[in-house]
Motif scaffolding. Structure first.
Motif, PDB file in Angstrom:
ATOM      1  N   ASP A   1      -4.549  -1.084   3.790  1.00 42.58           N
ATOM      2  CA  ASP A   1      -3.691  -1.005   4.886  1.00 42.58           C
ATOM      3  C   ASP A   1      -4.275  -1.027   6.268  1.00 42.58           C
ATOM      4  OD1 ASP A   1      -1.874   0.326   6.741  1.00 42.58           O
ATOM      5  OD2 ASP A   1      -1.713   2.405   5.564  1.00 42.58           O
TER       6      ASP A   1
ATOM      7  N   ASN B   1      -4.758   1.261  11.701  1.00 43.95           N
ATOM      8  CA  ASN B   1      -5.807   1.883  10.906  1.00 43.95           C
ATOM      9  C   ASN B   1      -7.365   1.102  11.203  1.00 43.95           C
ATOM     10  OD1 ASN B   1      -7.266   3.304   8.826  1.00 43.95           O
ATOM     11  ND2 ASN B   1      -7.153   1.693   7.104  1.00 43.95           N
TER      12      ASN B   1
ATOM     13  N   ARG C   1      -7.843   3.826   2.850  1.00 44.25           N
ATOM     14  CA  ARG C   1      -6.226   3.949   3.058  1.00 44.25           C
ATOM     15  C   ARG C   1      -6.006   2.545   2.294  1.00 44.25           C
ATOM     16  NH1 ARG C   1      -3.812   4.953   8.763  1.00 44.25           N
ATOM     17  NH2 ARG C   1      -2.312   3.297   8.676  1.00 44.25           N
ATOM     18  N   GLY C   2      -5.313   2.641   1.117  1.00 39.93           N
ATOM     19  CA  GLY C   2      -4.633   1.507   0.542  1.00 39.93           C
ATOM     20  C   GLY C   2      -5.553   0.360   0.270  1.00 39.93           C
TER      21      GLY C   2
ATOM     22  N   PRO D   1       2.534   0.685   6.361  1.00 41.60           N
ATOM     23  CA  PRO D   1       2.392   1.184   4.867  1.00 41.60           C
ATOM     24  C   PRO D   1       3.738   1.445   4.172  1.00 41.60           C
ATOM     25  CG  PRO D   1       1.747   2.740   6.443  1.00 41.60           C
ATOM     26  CD  PRO D   1       2.036   1.767   7.215  1.00 41.60           C
TER      27      PRO D   1
ATOM     28  N   THR E   1       0.164   8.123   3.998  1.00 50.89           N
ATOM     29  CA  THR E   1      -1.177   7.800   4.383  1.00 50.89           C
ATOM     30  C   THR E   1      -2.112   9.120   4.898  1.00 50.89           C
ATOM     31  OG1 THR E   1      -0.636   7.394   6.688  1.00 50.89           O
ATOM     32  CG2 THR E   1      -0.576   5.606   5.286  1.00 50.89           C
TER      33      THR E   1
ATOM     34  N   ASP F   1      -7.951   7.154   5.866  1.00 55.41           N
ATOM     35  CA  ASP F   1      -8.276   6.260   7.169  1.00 55.41           C
ATOM     36  C   ASP F   1      -9.190   5.301   6.591  1.00 55.41           C
ATOM     37  OD1 ASP F   1     -10.473   7.882   7.489  1.00 55.41           O
ATOM     38  OD2 ASP F   1      -9.865   8.758   9.162  1.00 55.41           O
TER      39      ASP F   1
ATOM     40  N   THR G   1       0.881  -1.397   0.033  1.00 57.20           N
ATOM     41  CA  THR G   1      -0.134  -0.044   0.286  1.00 57.20           C
ATOM     42  C   THR G   1       1.120   1.306   0.051  1.00 57.20           C
ATOM     43  OG1 THR G   1      -0.095   0.021   2.445  1.00 57.20           O
ATOM     44  CG2 THR G   1      -1.930  -1.339   1.289  1.00 57.20           C
TER      45      THR G   1
END
Length: 252
Positions: free
Chosen positions: A142, A146, A125-126, A171, A117, A121, A113
């Motif tokens: 991610d 998180n 996130r990713g 990450p 960041t 969230d 990812t």
């Protein structure tokens, strides 16, 4: 008189040995012969396992060079970018899928990812996903510090099965999934004979242990099954620059 006694003793000793031999050959002792439980055939095929490379019988889907094994979601050339031995999602381009179709497989896939960041969230996130048979999602996210809903974090079967543990790395670091996928079976009439099952190791840690999959992945509503055959592996574009590398499968 010394010699006859000696001869008699020798004959007695030989008789005892013969008796012992006869006892050793009784049917009961034959059952304890270790050779009775040795199975010599079929001999397993030899699979070479070179260090840091796919097994010799694997189908390599991405070796860091090109996307010749993949196509765009709507057909045509896969639109994601390839650089530095990895393929990266181009946000907005939609997902990519293998040209080849699969049922039961062992899958190895590495993913990463974005390192940055800030401002993202939860599910933003990713986010990406690996869809087995084009329908059943193993979540990519991610999940390092998180929080999100547990059946939507990394290594979940999305909206169905929570991973046993969170084995996520920070990450920007490469991570790996090793997957055993058993496809669902359907009767000739289309009824479900047996559901799909999945085992997943995340970074070498068991996170899904022969998990029963309840049906195709749904964002809203309960999962369900519809009959289908072998199908591609699909990688999701969820508007995040997630990267993948070292993708291979073994058909089971």
């Amino acid at each position: 008189m010394g010699k006859p006694i000696l001869i008699e003793a020798i004959l007695v000793a030989l008789g005892l040995l013969a008796a012992g031999s006869a006892v050793a050959q009784t049917p009961g002792d034959a059952q304890r012969d270790p050779a009775r439980t040795e199975v010599w055939k079929p001999v397993p095929a030899v699979v070479a396992t070179p260090k840091d490379a796919a097994p010799s019988d694997a189908i390599v889907l991405f070796d860091g060079k090109d996307l010749s094994a993949w196509e765009a979601e709507q057909g045509g050339n896969a639109p994601w970018s390839v650089a530095g031995g990895a393929v990266t999602v181009v946000p907005g381009s939609k997902g990519i899928r293998t040209k080849r179709r699969f049922c039961d497989i062992q899958l190895h896939i590495e993913w990463r990812t974005p390192a940055k960041t800030q401002g993202f969230d939860g599910q933003h996130r990713g986010n990406s996903g690996i869809f087995l048979q084009d329908l059943y999602e193993l979540q990519v996210l991610d999940s390092y510090g998180n929080p999100t809903y547990a059946n939507g974090q990394a290594a979940s079967i999305y909206k169905q099965a929570i991973p046993l543990v969170n084995a996520s790395r920070a990450p920007g670091q490469w991570q790996a999934y090793d997957v055993i996928w058993k496809a669902p079976r359907f009767s000739q009439g289309g009824g479900l004979v047996s559901p799909a099952r999945i085992t997943v190791l995340h970074n070498g840690v068991l996170v899904q242990d022969d998990t029963v999959v309840s049906g195709k992945t749904e964002y809203i509503g309960a999962p369900s099954y519809s009959p289908h055959g072998c199908a591609p592996i699909y990688l999701q574009d969820h508007d995040a620059k997630v990267s993948y590398r070292n993708i291979w499968v073994r058909e089971l």
